[in-house]
Write an enzyme that holds these catalytic residues in place. Structure first.
Site, PDB file in Angstrom:
ATOM      1  N   ALA A 136       4.215 -11.033  25.498  1.00 24.00           N
ATOM      2  CA  ALA A 136       5.208 -10.961  24.420  1.00 24.00           C
ATOM      3  C   ALA A 136       6.433 -11.826  24.730  1.00 24.00           C
ATOM      4  CB  ALA A 136       5.625  -9.509  24.183  1.00 24.00           C
ATOM      5  N   GLY A 179       1.324  -6.943  31.831  1.00 25.56           N
ATOM      6  CA  GLY A 179       0.629  -8.033  31.140  1.00 25.56           C
ATOM      7  C   GLY A 179       1.108  -8.222  29.715  1.00 25.56           C
ATOM      8  N   CYS A 180       1.293  -7.116  29.008  1.00 22.36           N
ATOM      9  CA  CYS A 180       1.724  -7.188  27.607  1.00 22.36           C
ATOM     10  C   CYS A 180       3.161  -7.700  27.504  1.00 22.36           C
ATOM     11  CB  CYS A 180       1.581  -5.824  26.943  1.00 22.36           C
ATOM     12  SG  CYS A 180      -0.141  -5.272  26.928  1.00 22.36           S
ATOM     13  N   THR A 181       3.996  -7.314  28.464  1.00 20.70           N
ATOM     14  CA  THR A 181       5.378  -7.795  28.487  1.00 20.70           C
ATOM     15  C   THR A 181       5.403  -9.303  28.752  1.00 20.70           C
ATOM     16  OG1 THR A 181       6.206  -5.642  29.194  1.00 20.70           O
ATOM     17  CG2 THR A 181       7.634  -7.539  29.602  1.00 20.70           C
TER      18      THR A 181
END
Length: 150
Positions: free
Chosen positions: A50, A45-47
């Protein structure tokens, strides 16, 4: 989770990015700033979040926005994350949670029936005067730039 809302003054903060450079709210005075908090570097999710912001970075710059990512990951992990995905913006390594706590995004979360303390994925859009223009708590990781730039 956060008690900060639209119209509030953004909290003063100081944090070190993946290159060892210190960033404070004062550094962005007179500029528009997007501060996005994410749970953990280099997770799916964070990738996605970003990389979506990276892919739209020129749009943000054209509109006068600076971007600043924040998680509790150590500097080394932030540096690897930024390098692996060619992220063009600073990622603060907030291991002591001072920035997370200032913005009120650290606290109890539920996952698979378990409660634990963690980072609530939240984005703050701060104007040139240091006032919060928008708080986004329902972050769509794959389309976050569109949520911010709507």
């Amino acid at each position: 989770m956060t008690t900060l809302q639209k119209g509030d003054k953004a909290p003063e903060f100081s944090g070190v990015d993946q290159n060892g450079k210190t960033h404070t709210l004062a550094d962005y005075k007179g500029k528009k700033l997007v501060v996005f908090f994410y749970p953990k570097a280099d997770t799916p999710g964070c990738t996605a979040e970003a990389c979506d912001l990276r892919d739209n970075h020129q749009r943000f710059e054209a509109l006068g926005y600076s971007l600043l990512g924040v998680s509790a990951d150590p500097v080394k992990k932030q540096a690897k994350f930024a390098e692996k995905y060619s992220l063009p913006f600073p990622l603060l390594a907030d291991e002591d949670h001072s920035v997370l706590n200032a913005f009120g995004v650290w606290g109890p979360k539920k996952f698979m029936g378990r409660t634990f303390d963690g980072i609530h994925r939240t984005t703050f859009v701060i104007n040139e005067e240091g006032v919060i223009d928008e708080v986004i708590t329902d972050v769509k990781t794959k389309a976050h730039a569109a949520q911010i730039l709507k």
